[in-house]
Design an enzyme around this catalytic site. Sequence first.
Site, PDB file in Angstrom:
ATOM      1  N   TRP A  83       0.814  -1.198   0.000  1.00 47.99           N
ATOM      2  CA  TRP A  83       0.000   0.000   0.000  1.00 47.99           C
ATOM      3  C   TRP A  83       0.862   1.269   0.000  1.00 47.99           C
ATOM      4  CZ3 TRP A  83      -4.953  -0.458  -1.407  1.00 47.99           C
ATOM      5  CH2 TRP A  83      -5.570  -1.704  -1.259  1.00 47.99           C
ATOM      6  N   SER A  84       0.622   2.184   0.933  1.00 47.38           N
ATOM      7  CA  SER A  84       1.294   3.492   0.867  1.00 47.38           C
ATOM      8  C   SER A  84       2.769   3.450   1.228  1.00 47.38           C
ATOM      9  CB  SER A  84       0.566   4.499   1.765  1.00 47.38           C
ATOM     10  OG  SER A  84      -0.677   4.842   1.204  1.00 47.38           O
ATOM     11  N   THR A  85       3.262   2.333   1.706  1.00 46.25           N
ATOM     12  CA  THR A  85       4.709   2.204   1.860  1.00 46.25           C
ATOM     13  C   THR A  85       5.377   2.385   0.499  1.00 46.25           C
ATOM     14  OG1 THR A  85       4.421   0.745   3.766  1.00 46.25           O
ATOM     15  CG2 THR A  85       6.552   0.660   2.665  1.00 46.25           C
TER      16      THR A  85
END
Length: 382
Positions: A74-76
């Site tokens: 995801w936003s990593t």
Amino acid sequence: MADTKIADIEIHGSCAKGFEPVRDAFAANFATLGEAGASAAVIFRGEPVADLWAGHTDAAGAKPWKRNTLANVWSTTKGMGALVCGMLVERGFMSYEDEVSKHWPEFAAEGKGDITVGQMLSHQAGLCGPAVPTTSEEMCNHELMAVRLAAQAPMWTPGSRSGYHALTVGILAGEVVRRVSGKSIGTFFREEVAEPFGIDFHIGLPQSEDGRAAEMIAAKKPGSIDPSTLNPSQMAALGNPAPNATVPNERFWRGAELSSANGQGTASAIARVYGALAGDGRIEGKQLVKPETIRSMTKLQIEGHDEVLAMPARWGAGYILNVGGLYGPNDEAFGHSGWGGSFGMADPKTGLAIAYAMNQMGPELAGDARANAIIAAAYASL
């Protein structure tokens, strides 16, 4: 230290002497926090001191997690997209002070001509979500979304505040990268980072690698959001398209190059990148980015109450700058977390880099208990 068993949890990989708390915290994530499958990695002053994996890649618990298992983080992923932008700044293709419209003229529509690259990467552009109903399939159509966002009016005066662009920042960054380099962001990452530095991370996973991708599992107790309490920016960023924890299991998602949310990688790969950013920018003696570029990427762009996250935030050029102890005790730390529990971080003060990737989604955007435990254990090992 070789594979070991703790509380009936088979922990694979290695852990250097003194960093046993990381291994113990990792095992506890399975024993007490409901983890399904995961990898965790720590690098200290350029040296790997923990590289661990355990559990299963599927909800049925039939397929063991391996060292090269990939998870959608995801936003990593945003930290990897920010790295690409930093590399292009270092090479003179653009600067953070450039107006986005200098490289992407259509972006100037609806009063957006003065928005800088730095503001765009730090969630100040006011394009935190699409203005029209959008499906996950459409969000993965880069060309379509770039046209829509270029034509869209900002939801607030650009530069006046930050509001987390949960998905759209991947489209914005990807289009700027394409305009200045002639390459898609996933291609640039593969050719300039993944392949030359041995980083097993993908922004756009080839179908040939699907067999290594873990099945993402929805949170057992999803966070409850009352739509009546959301401001318009939150509704746009977090609800359009509606969040779907298992969409990464679909081929259209895996194959897209959405640098805000669909990166597939291992904790070891993420930690290797952040290990360079925690030090002199080198991986095994080879320069990834220069130290001055790291400082430029992590220079404060804006701080204050984030319109979407509804909490204090400090943003660099695509990186979360430590606030509220999210990434340990030191203000110098930075990184990015992903919905459900993954994260990657660097602490230049200590030379510490930590990463976590998993397939059992938690309900949090950041500050997951499993992530917190790994970070606390790494610092306790110093």
